[in-house]
Every structure is written in C-alpha cells, then in structure tokens.
Design an enzyme around this catalytic site. Structure first.
Site, PDB file in Angstrom:
ATOM      1  N   GLU A 133      21.817  44.676  93.405  1.00  0.00           N
ATOM      2  CA  GLU A 133      22.713  43.758  94.101  1.00  0.00           C
ATOM      3  C   GLU A 133      23.769  43.154  93.188  1.00  0.00           C
ATOM      4  OE1 GLU A 133      19.365  43.568  94.158  1.00  0.00           O
ATOM      5  OE2 GLU A 133      18.872  44.206  96.186  1.00  0.00           O
ATOM      6  N   PHE A 159      18.848  38.192  98.535  1.00  0.00           N
ATOM      7  CA  PHE A 159      19.465  39.031  97.505  1.00  0.00           C
ATOM      8  C   PHE A 159      20.986  38.881  97.504  1.00  0.00           C
ATOM      9  CE2 PHE A 159      15.801  41.718  99.189  1.00  0.00           C
ATOM     10  CZ  PHE A 159      14.869  41.037  98.417  1.00  0.00           C
ATOM     11  N   HIS A 210      18.561  38.238 107.567  1.00  0.00           N
ATOM     12  CA  HIS A 210      17.170  37.835 107.331  1.00  0.00           C
ATOM     13  C   HIS A 210      17.083  36.498 106.604  1.00  0.00           C
ATOM     14  CE1 HIS A 210      16.781  41.981 108.467  1.00  0.00           C
ATOM     15  NE2 HIS A 210      15.474  41.996 108.361  1.00  0.00           N
ATOM     16  N   ASP A 269       7.229  38.925 106.201  1.00  0.00           N
ATOM     17  CA  ASP A 269       7.421  39.266 104.783  1.00  0.00           C
ATOM     18  C   ASP A 269       7.128  38.082 103.856  1.00  0.00           C
ATOM     19  OD1 ASP A 269       7.954  41.907 105.121  1.00  0.00           O
ATOM     20  OD2 ASP A 269      10.123  41.760 104.856  1.00  0.00           O
ATOM     21  N   ARG A 295      17.156  37.787 111.436  1.00  0.00           N
ATOM     22  CA  ARG A 295      16.402  38.979 111.810  1.00  0.00           C
ATOM     23  C   ARG A 295      15.969  39.031 113.280  1.00  0.00           C
ATOM     24  NH1 ARG A 295      10.352  40.003 111.121  1.00  0.00           N
ATOM     25  NH2 ARG A 295      10.160  42.196 111.642  1.00  0.00           N
TER      26      ARG A 295
END
Lengths: 325, 286
Positions: free
Chosen positions: A64, A89, A115, A123, A173
């Site tokens: 990234e 990220f 997300h 997650d 998400r």
C-alpha cells in the site's frame, strides 16, 4: 416540513458498490481518471472499471505504501488517481506517504477506503479502523468525505473527482438501507438537512445517518422534534449548518462509526465551543478496539444504534439550560 | 518546444559542477545546517543530468509533459538540487541565499508547497521518491510521451522497505522509461552502511528483482554523462534501469571526503575558507 417518515427504504446495498459504480461512470466520463488497487479488487467493487478501462488500472499487489506514492506520481502528467483498499490500509499503514507525497505535495489523489469501522464485522479489530477520520482530518489540505448510503457514495465518488485536491472517501462493507436519491443535491462541504426539527439536532455521517433517521422517528412518537443533519463532509466542515441548527434546538447529538477522539463529534465540539456553546452528546466508539462479530451485534455492543442516539437525545435535552425557541 | 540548451563539453560541465560544490558549502555554512556530504558527492550527477542529458522545458510546469522529469528521493541533498536548478535557470541564483531561512521557497528538504520551480514532489522522509517516479513514468506511458523519468535515491535509503515494493512493481509492470540512480557512497548518518545495515550485493538484488543493472563512477563526468545519455536514448527494453553510481561522500573537499561525519554537519568559517580554496570559482558565486 420534512419528517423522518419521508424517508422510505428504497432498497439495500453496500456503500462500496456505490464507489465501484461511481468509479465505472467516471471511467466513461473522464479519461484522466486512473485507478490503483492493492489486491482487493473484488472487495472494492472495482471490477467494472478494470474490465472497461484496463490500461487505466494498476494492480499494486499487497504494497500500500508504494501504491500511495505511485498515485502521487501519476498526478505528474495530469492524471486523477483513485486508490482502493481497506480503510485500515488506506490511512494508518500509509500515513507518512499520504502526508509527504500527497497532502504536503499538493497532489490531486483520491484515497478511497472501504470496510471502515466496526461494520467490517467478523475479521475483527485488526481490520476495523476507527481512527481513520481523525488521522485524515488532521492533515492540512485534505478533504474528508463520509457518505451515508449506496446512492450517495456513488455521487460522492463523482464529486471527489471534480474536487481539486487530495480527498479521503470513506465507505463500508455491509448492505445497508438506501434512502437518498439520484437527484439529491450532493455538494462537498455542504451538509444536508434530512429531517427538520426544533428540539434537538442530530448530526451524523456514514452508516449512522440512517440510524439517526430511525432515532428521529422514535423521538417523534414521544413528541420530540429532532432535526437530522447528514454531515457527509467532515472537512471542510459546514459550520454554518451546525450553528443554524443549534440556534433552533440548543443541543446536539453527534453520531458516527469512529472513535470519539478525532471524529465528527470532536469537530462539532470545536465549532460549538468557539461559536455557540451548547450541550453535545457524542455517540461514537469510546476509546476501545472492536472485536469479531456480525455488524449488528457489534454496533449494539459498542453503543452505535438508533436506540443509543435516542438515549443521547433525551440526555442532551435535559442538559440544555434554556430552550432557545 | 523550448528546452534549455544542452552542454556536453566535459570541461564546461566540470566547471559547473565545481560551482555547484561552492554553492553547496556556502549555503550550508550560511545557516549552519543542512547536508553537505551527499550533496557534494552527487554534484557531477546533477550537472550531467540537468545540463547534458535531460530535455527540460525552460518554463516549468508541474505536469512535465513532453520533457524528461527528475524526482529526488533522498531529499536531504537539497543543496545540490537547488544549486543545479538555479544554475540551470529555473530561478535566480540569488535565491540560494534564502536556503533554510524563514519565508524561503528553499525549504530544508525539497517541497512543492512554496511553488519553487523545478520541484515536483516533496521528499525527505525516505523511500517514497522511487514510487512517485514510477507513477510519473506510468503517466508518460499513458500520455504516449517518449520522454524519460529519472530518479536519484541514497544507498542508505535502500533500507526502507517501500523501495523494494517499488522495485517489484516497476519490473512487474515493465516500467522501462524509468532510469534510477543509487548514490552508492557507502555512508549514512550513523556510519558506513556495511556497519549500520549491510546492503549486500546490490547488483544481484536489483537483477533478482528484474531490473537492468548498470554501474558507473558517479564522480567521473565523462562516464556518468555517457551512461545517462545512452539510457535516455534507449527504448523498449521491457525493464526498468538502475545505475549503481559509486560516489565519494563530500567529493571535492578533502576533509569531508569519505566520512559519514559530514552527512549532516555544516562547516565553520575556517572550514568554509579551506573548502572554497579547493573549489575554483567557475561561474561566479551567488
């Protein structure tokens, strides 16, 4: 007067699909728009853009930092790069790249972050960033946009492309209600008064806007007139809209899927304390990490639901010394 | 297109490089801060690139379309960069006197923020410039612009992980309009690179990452000029190009040469006099 009941659910979809569809439209509209992704094409819904404009897409792999600086470099030559990865990220992992190569270098890069927040779900906390808005709004010359549903995210994607300068576009998400329309007036930096009211101002962004509308319905049933403002742009903040509303209601509830520190509530507190001191209740993450679970369970456990907004409204109204109306 | 005229006469270029070295030590001395060591070591590279190799438009614009583009990744050697840009004609040489001072366009590390002609990217926090150069090279490819992107990195800077992310990307995407030079002076702030963090066999590493590797003495004007010229003219190799450019930190000032102590220390008055006595005036001091 617009009421909470004026917002029927038009369907459900995830806000990231709004980004994907907006990006695909942009591909057709503007041949200077290019896209980059760090191994999350499907999650970011970038497939349609890539299928139709393969020469304008760059797969960066799981790297990234490199992606952010490459995006900055692509502006040298007149391109408008859109980077796509998870919000975690897109910000914390690459903060120095964004700070030096994008914000300080004045590069017209659009950092598109999916997300975000607790609703990433199962997650868990490694991926559930709740500090991203704070990090990004602290950067000089960075614009921060947090749209509320699928349709608005699509329009926001088109809007950031036309905005001159670095932008952080945050979305999520899960599939959530669609309640805004294609013909809405979406202008960066201009809040939307969704519901008009006189007793309490509820100012929200992202997924919490729909929760705020539901809260306003519950409050209306108790005879309380709540105003609901969609503050889709955290920076530059529409201070006039906040002050105009609080001038009517005398108290504010903010609601967001983010830490209290550094979030929308924080920004509103600055506006109120320096211009028109009024009680404020902040519905947000209270200085903790999230955990695994389904989004609805998480939002309930950490206090980010319509019910929490109702409770905050009742509390803040009691704290108000004199009703200004 | 109005490009700056090129100079390829070696003694003329050496005269310019010596003047850039005088500028560097005077700029750093004046504010008693800055980075003379790496700057002096790269004066020959900057001179060859800007005066003998690149097509550079006389009127600077940020997009750099239809001209060669240079990005400095190791931003701390800004004195060499600023002097080169001023001597090339991007801004008046008198402005070099404002280096690192309040209200200056010549920030301690290069910045676009104050609108200094010739700067396209802020750098200083290491490891980012190579990635940015790849982005600029991709933009040239999309624009069907046959010009090249040049980038300079430090050798200590190769310890940053992002460099290797960029190295992987450039080979994978066949970014062959990119010519990177590594200032291999074997020194960094805390000491020789082999003591601080060994870089190993750099040629083998870059080759393994899929790059075409070249070696040159970065303080030999003839050698560095001819290699940069050759790589600028070369087309469609399918591979990004890297020059491991061996230089001497502090080159041209004997007491600064080969010592990491002069990475980021300014000379005092008598050291300045000593340095200037070793660097014959060429084009006239600012």
């Amino acid at each position: 007067m617009i009421q909470a009941t004026d917002f029927p659910v038009l369907g459900t979809n995830d806000t990231r699909s709004g980004f994907g569809d907006g990006l695909h439209l942009l591909g057709k509209q503007n041949d200077k728009v290019v896209a980059l992704c760090a191994d999350l094409i499907g999650s970011l819904k970038m497939n349609k853009f890539i299928a139709d404009f393969p020469e304008r897409f760059f797969q960066c792999g799981i790297a990234e930092a490199n992606m952010m600086s490459i995006a900055a470099g692509l502006t040298i030559g007149g391109y408008v790069p859109f980077t796509g990865t998870f919000a975690n990220f897109s910000t914390g992992r690459v903060y120095d790249q964004i700070r030096q190569s994008i914000a300080y270098s004045g590069k017209n890069v659009k950092i598109c972050a999916s997300h975000a927040g607790l609703t990433l779900g199962e997650d868990g906390a490694t991926h559930q960033i709740l500090e991203d808005v704070g990090m990004m709004k602290m950067l000089p010359e960075m614009t921060v946009v947090v749209p509320c549903d699928y349709t608005q995210t699509k329009l926001a994607t088109l809007a950031v492309a036309k905005w001159d300068g670095a932008c952080y576009l945050r979305f999520g998400r899960p599939k959530v209600p669609i309640f805004t329309t294609e013909d809405q007036d979406f202008t960066i930096g201009k809040a939307q008064v969704l519901v008009e009211g006189t007793d309490v101002s509820i100012i929200a962004c992202g997924h919490l806007v729909w929760q705020s509308i539901e809260a306003a319905r519950t409050l209306a049933a108790q005879g309380i007139s709540a105003e609901v403002i969609n503050m889709h742009t955290i920076k530059p903040l529409d201070e006039a809209a906040i002050l105009q509303s609080v001038n009517k209601t005398g108290c504010v509830v903010s609601a967001e899927e983010h830490q209290k520190n550094g979030g929308l509530g924080d920004s509103i507190a600055q506006v109120l304390s320096t211009n028109a001191p009024a009680p404020l209740e902040i519905v947000a993450m209270n200085d903790s990490f999230g955990e695994s679970g389904v989004p609805e369970q998480l939002m309930e456990k950490y206090g980010l639901t319509a019910n929490n907004i109702v409770e905050a409204a009742l509390k803040v109204m009691k704290r108000r010394k004199v009703h200004p109306v | 297109m109005n490009y700056f005229p090129k100079i390829t006469n070696i003694s003329e270029l050496q005269l310019i490089a010596t003047q850039i070295r005088r500028d560097i030590v005077r700029m750093v001395h004046a504010v008693q801060s800055g980075h003379p060591g790496g700057s002096l070591g790269c004066a020959d590279y900057f001179t060859a690139l800007y005066f003998g190799v690149m097509d550079s438009k006389e009127n600077f614009d940020m997009n750099g379309i239809e001209e060669d583009v240079f990005l400095l990744s190791n931003g701390h050697i800004s004195p060499a960069f600023y002097s080169t840009l001023a001597r090339r004609g991007y801004f008046p040489t008198s402005e070099l006197a404002s280096f690192r001072k309040i209200n200056s366009r010549l920030q301690g590390h290069p910045a676009t923020h104050e609108g200094l002609e010739g700067i396209r990217m802020a750098s200083g926090s290491l490891g980012q410039g190579l990635s940015a150069a790849i982005g600029a090279a991709l933009a040239k490819r999309l624009n069907n612009d046959p010009h090249k992107v040049f980038c300079l990195t430090g050798d200590g800077e190769l310890q940053e992980g992002q460099i290797w992310e960029a190295a992987m990307f450039a080979a994978h995407h066949k970014v062959d309009n990119l010519i990177v030079s590594i200032d291999r002076n074997e020194q960094q702030i805390d000491g020789p690179t082999r003591e601080v963090m060994s870089l190993g066999d750099l040629a083998a590493k870059w080759e393994a990452f899929g790059w075409q590797v070249h070696q040159a003495n970065g303080n030999d004007m003839t050698e560095i000029l001819s290699l940069l010229q050759k790589l600028k003219e070369q087309t469609t190799t399918g591979k990004p190009q890297v020059i491991i450019m061996h230089t001497v930190m502090g080159k041209g000032v004997n007491f600064m040469e080969n010592s990491h102590h002069w990475h980021g220390i300014a000379p005092n008055d008598s050291q300045l006099a000593d340095a200037l006595a070793q660097l014959q005036p060429g084009l006239g001091d600012y």
